[in-house]
Design an enzyme around this catalytic site. Structure first.
Site, short mmCIF file in Angstrom:
data_model
loop_
_atom_site.label_atom_id
_atom_site.label_comp_id
_atom_site.label_asym_id
_atom_site.label_seq_id
_atom_site.Cartn_x
_atom_site.Cartn_y
_atom_site.Cartn_z
N LYS A 4 -4.29 -1.82 4.72
CA LYS A 4 -5.56 -2.20 4.10
C LYS A 4 -6.52 -2.81 5.12
O LYS A 4 -7.74 -2.64 5.02
CB LYS A 4 -5.34 -3.18 2.94
CG LYS A 4 -5.24 -2.49 1.61
CD LYS A 4 -3.90 -1.84 1.34
CE LYS A 4 -3.80 -0.37 1.51
NZ LYS A 4 -2.48 0.19 1.21
N GLY A 37 2.57 15.34 4.39
CA GLY A 37 2.65 14.62 3.11
C GLY A 37 1.28 14.13 2.66
O GLY A 37 0.68 13.28 3.32
N ALA A 38 0.80 14.70 1.53
CA ALA A 38 -0.49 14.25 0.98
C ALA A 38 -0.26 13.29 -0.17
O ALA A 38 -0.85 13.42 -1.25
CB ALA A 38 -1.32 15.46 0.53
N ILE A 69 0.35 7.26 0.96
CA ILE A 69 0.41 6.74 2.34
C ILE A 69 -0.23 7.74 3.31
O ILE A 69 -1.05 7.36 4.16
CB ILE A 69 1.87 6.40 2.74
CG1 ILE A 69 2.37 5.22 1.89
CG2 ILE A 69 1.98 6.07 4.22
CD1 ILE A 69 3.83 4.87 2.09
N GLU A 80 0.90 19.59 2.98
CA GLU A 80 1.61 19.16 1.77
C GLU A 80 2.43 20.31 1.23
O GLU A 80 1.90 21.40 0.98
CB GLU A 80 0.58 18.67 0.74
CG GLU A 80 1.12 18.46 -0.66
CD GLU A 80 2.27 17.45 -0.74
OE1 GLU A 80 2.11 16.32 -0.27
OE2 GLU A 80 3.33 17.82 -1.28
N VAL A 125 6.63 22.42 6.30
CA VAL A 125 6.85 22.33 7.75
C VAL A 125 8.28 22.77 8.08
O VAL A 125 9.24 22.29 7.49
CB VAL A 125 6.58 20.89 8.24
CG1 VAL A 125 6.97 20.74 9.71
CG2 VAL A 125 5.11 20.53 8.03
N ALA A 184 4.88 11.42 6.55
CA ALA A 184 4.72 10.49 5.42
C ALA A 184 5.13 11.22 4.14
O ALA A 184 4.31 11.45 3.25
CB ALA A 184 3.27 10.01 5.35
N ARG A 243 9.66 7.57 0.82
CA ARG A 243 10.58 6.55 1.30
C ARG A 243 11.87 6.62 0.49
O ARG A 243 11.88 7.08 -0.64
CB ARG A 243 9.93 5.16 1.19
CG ARG A 243 8.67 5.06 2.07
CD ARG A 243 7.98 3.72 1.94
NE ARG A 243 8.78 2.61 2.40
CZ ARG A 243 8.90 2.23 3.67
NH1 ARG A 243 8.26 2.89 4.62
NH2 ARG A 243 9.63 1.19 4.00
N HIS A 272 -23.82 -7.20 -16.94
CA HIS A 272 -24.67 -6.14 -16.41
C HIS A 272 -25.48 -6.68 -15.23
O HIS A 272 -26.00 -7.80 -15.32
CB HIS A 272 -25.63 -5.65 -17.49
CG HIS A 272 -26.61 -4.63 -16.98
ND1 HIS A 272 -26.24 -3.33 -16.71
CD2 HIS A 272 -27.93 -4.75 -16.65
CE1 HIS A 272 -27.30 -2.68 -16.26
NE2 HIS A 272 -28.33 -3.51 -16.20
C1 LIG Z 1 2.01 2.30 5.03
C2 LIG Z 1 2.39 1.72 3.69
C3 LIG Z 1 1.41 1.26 2.84
C4 LIG Z 1 1.76 0.72 1.61
N1 LIG Z 1 0.77 0.26 0.81
C5 LIG Z 1 1.06 -0.27 -0.38
C6 LIG Z 1 0.06 -0.81 -1.22
O1 LIG Z 1 -1.12 -0.80 -0.87
N2 LIG Z 1 0.42 -1.36 -2.39
C7 LIG Z 1 1.73 -1.38 -2.80
O2 LIG Z 1 2.00 -1.88 -3.89
N3 LIG Z 1 2.72 -0.89 -2.03
C8 LIG Z 1 2.41 -0.34 -0.84
N4 LIG Z 1 3.41 0.12 -0.03
C9 LIG Z 1 4.79 0.04 -0.53
C10 LIG Z 1 5.33 -1.38 -0.34
O3 LIG Z 1 5.27 -1.72 1.01
C11 LIG Z 1 6.75 -1.47 -0.86
O4 LIG Z 1 6.79 -1.04 -2.20
C12 LIG Z 1 7.25 -2.90 -0.79
O5 LIG Z 1 7.23 -3.39 0.52
C13 LIG Z 1 8.67 -2.99 -1.33
O6 LIG Z 1 9.07 -4.31 -1.30
P1 LIG Z 1 10.62 -4.70 -1.16
O7 LIG Z 1 10.64 -6.17 -1.06
O8 LIG Z 1 11.40 -4.03 -2.21
O9 LIG Z 1 11.08 -4.05 0.21
P2 LIG Z 1 10.59 -4.26 1.71
O10 LIG Z 1 9.17 -4.65 1.77
O11 LIG Z 1 11.02 -3.04 2.44
O12 LIG Z 1 11.40 -5.52 2.20
C14 LIG Z 1 12.79 -5.50 2.34
C15 LIG Z 1 13.17 -6.53 3.38
O13 LIG Z 1 14.58 -6.69 3.35
C16 LIG Z 1 15.05 -6.71 4.69
N5 LIG Z 1 16.47 -6.30 4.64
C17 LIG Z 1 16.97 -5.09 4.29
N6 LIG Z 1 18.32 -5.13 4.31
C18 LIG Z 1 18.66 -6.38 4.70
C19 LIG Z 1 19.89 -7.04 4.90
N7 LIG Z 1 21.06 -6.43 4.66
N8 LIG Z 1 19.88 -8.33 5.32
C20 LIG Z 1 18.70 -8.97 5.52
N9 LIG Z 1 17.51 -8.40 5.34
C21 LIG Z 1 17.49 -7.12 4.92
C22 LIG Z 1 14.14 -5.77 5.41
O14 LIG Z 1 14.17 -6.00 6.81
C23 LIG Z 1 12.80 -6.15 4.79
O15 LIG Z 1 12.22 -7.23 5.46
C24 LIG Z 1 3.11 0.65 1.21
C25 LIG Z 1 4.11 1.10 2.07
C26 LIG Z 1 3.76 1.63 3.30
C27 LIG Z 1 4.86 2.09 4.21
#
Ligand SMILES: Cc1cc2nc3c(=O)[nH]c(=O)nc-3n(C[C@H](O)[C@H](O)[C@H](O)COP(=O)(O)OP(=O)(O)OC[C@H]3O[C@@H](n4cnc5c(N)ncnc54)[C@H](O)[C@@H]3O)c2cc1C
Length: 476
Positions: free
Chosen positions: A58, A188-189, A192, A211, A245, A276, A279, A451
């Site tokens: 962002k 990937g479209a 992300i 895509e 691809v 992309a 995930r 408004h």
């Molecule tokens: C480029 C990009 C843009 C995005 N933009 C958006 C957006 O605008 N809005 C939105 O809602 N979502 C967005 N997302 C998705 C969003 O980032 C994820 O949905 C979100 O981060 C998931 O949160 P989480 O806590 O489940 O996992 P994560 O954010 O992946 O966090 C998991 C954490 O656990 C840690 N971990 C894993 N296993 C272990 C272990 N065994 N011991 C200790 N630590 C561990 C990892 O290192 C990490 O720090 C985006 C993703 C990407 C890649």
């Protein structure tokens, strides 16, 4: 430090760290273990979202959008700024600063809520035990009555375009480019891919998006997807649908990409290639033997509607469990679980998880698409209001797109809201709230909107559901 807690959270991303904070607020003793390390080797809480996802993307979208508007829109306002240039290093520095401030902020929040931060690896063992290995290699066994797994997700790799060279990168790599690639390929479209493609296109990259699916933004309402495709093409994204691809070979500093489409085998050459394609849940070395926690066929940790795994006292939230991979979905799950553990009420309404694409125009939706409503055989009515009829959007020189509301024919309950236009990501919050309260389109019709604001578009779209829009012709 004690080795025994009421709650241990493994993972400090947007699902894990809010769970830890809420557990602390609920007067439970809690530790949050996180292993994330940034590219400079520094450990940081915040997970993918704060370090390599939502926040840095962002930041770059904002910078490049301003740059693009300076070139494309300022003249219409009478602003003459012919020499606007982009300092990519400064843009990246600003982004890094935001990430650092936000991730360090989590430590302050932990302190205030009494959460013990533990940086390193966490592994669930049987019998309410967790093996914690700090980044310096020191190992300890911890115990907790409740353990929340929030290990997140990782980018899916494409065998034909593996991340083995600096030219072929994942979304994190595409956030870190030090300069503008002349030719950028994006596989990937999805959300992300389109966000990252927009960032670099606005700075001048020739962007080709490949895509595999034949339909553009198949997850979105197709009226909205059609409008979105028009805007992406106008921006200059070369989006090729049905393009699978088959190979990506690094040749010098470039990448030769081969794909097949309806016409047969095709080739393009790009300077950088971003993969992309989605995930996958990340559970590497997370589960010791005999924990009773099960994974489904796609690798997600199996949970019920309240995020309980099959093992007593073990919960899982966020990207590592079913449902949309979104930060706010994970956050609500984390908070729900921490409340349930404390004996409080908690729930997540999965029907009202909003989706947002922070492109220009922004795209946001909540609830069912028109196609989904049709597939369910439900009788419905719909209303659309174009932003070109919005005084505020016109004043902003951003009168593209529309707001669309779909409501049930019988009881008028709002089933879905789809917005493409300025600040759609902010506007959708009203729709989420309305749906959370099972509002009808009439409820929105009778709600006063200031408004001139962009939110009037939702008001008018609600009126259009009953063909009573005032500021546009009721065509739908
Ligand atoms: C480029 C990009 C843009 C995005 N933009 C958006 C957006 O605008 N809005 C939105 O809602 N979502 C967005 N997302 C998705 C969003 O980032 C994820 O949905 C979100 O981060 C998931 O949160 P989480 O806590 O489940 O996992 P994560 O954010 O992946 O966090 C998991 C954490 O656990 C840690 N971990 C894993 N296993 C272990 C272990 N065994 N011991 C200790 N630590 C561990 C990892 O290192 C990490 O720090 C985006 C993703 C990407 C890649």
């Amino acid at each position: 430090m004690s080795d025994s807690f009421d709650v241990i959270v493994i993972g400090g991303g947007p699902a894990g760290y809010p769970a830890a904070i809420r557990a602390g607020q609920n007067k439970l003793t809690v530790a949050c273990i996180d292993e994330w390390k940034n590219l400079d080797g520094a450990a940081a809480f915040g997970g993918t979202c704060l370090n390599a996802g939502c926040i840095p993307s962002k930041a770059l979208l904002e910078s490049t959008e301003l740059y693009h508007r300076a070139h494309e829109e300022f003249a219409a306002h009478g602003i003459k700024a012919p020499d606007v240039t982009m300092d990519v290093a400064q843009m990246q520095k600003r982004k890094a600063g935001i990430v650092k401030t936000m991730t360090q902020g989590i430590l302050a929040l932990f302190k205030a809520a009494g959460v013990t931060p533990l940086q390193g690896h966490g592994k669930l063992l049987s019998g309410h035990r967790v093996e914690y290995t700090a980044h310096d290699g020191t190992r300890r066994e911890l115990t907790a009555k409740n353990i929340i797994l929030a290990s997140g997700s990782a980018p899916i790799e494409l065998r034909s375009a593996a991340f083995k060279s600096p030219q072929i990168v994942d979304s994190w790599g595409a956030l870190e480019f030090p300069s503008v690639p002349k030719r950028l390929g994006v596989i990937g479209a999805g959300v992300i891919g389109l966000e990252l493609g927009s960032v670099w296109r606005r700075l001048g990259s020739e962007v080709t998006v490949l895509e595999a699916l034949p339909d553009f933004l198949a997850i979105a309402d197709q009226q909205l997807a059609k409008e979105a495709l028009r805007h992406f093409k106008k921006l200059g994204l070369d989006i090729r649908l049905g393009a699978k691809v088959t190979a990506a070979n690094v040749a010098g500093d470039a990448v030769d990409v081969t794909y097949t489409d309806a016409k047969g085998e095709q080739k393009i050459t790009v300077d950088r290639l971003v993969v992309a394609i989605g995930r996958r849940p990340y559970t590497k070395d997370l589960l010791g033997p005999g924990t009773g926690v099960e994974l489904d066929e796609r690798g997600f940790i199996k949970v019920d509607h309240e995020c309980r795994t099959g093992a007593e006292g073990v919960w899982a939230v966020g990207d590592c469990v079913r449902g949309p991979m979104l930060a706010h979905k994970g956050k609500e799950e984390g908070v729900m679980v921490a409340d349930l553990i404390a004996g409080h009420y908690g729930e997540v309404n999965y029907k009202t998880v909003p989706s947002v694409m922070y492109t220009a125009p922004e795209i946001a939706w909540v609830g069912l698409t028109e196609e989904q409503v049709k597939a369910q055989g439900k009788a419905y009515k719909a209303g659309v209001f174009p932003f070109m009829a919005s005084g505020r959007a016109r004043a902003m020189e951003q009168a593209q797109g529309f707001a669309k509301i779909i409501a049930a024919k019988d009881d008028d309950e709002i089933l879905g809201v789809h917005i493409i236009g300025p600040m759609a990501g902010e506007l959708i919050a009203e729709a989420v709230l309305a749906m959370e309260y099972s509002a009808s389109s009439e409820d929105l019709q009778r709600t006063i909107h200031a408004h001139p604001t962009l939110s009037e578009a939702l008001h008018e779209a609600a009126l259009a559901v009953d063909k009573r829009a005032i500021d546009s012709i009721n065509r739908y």
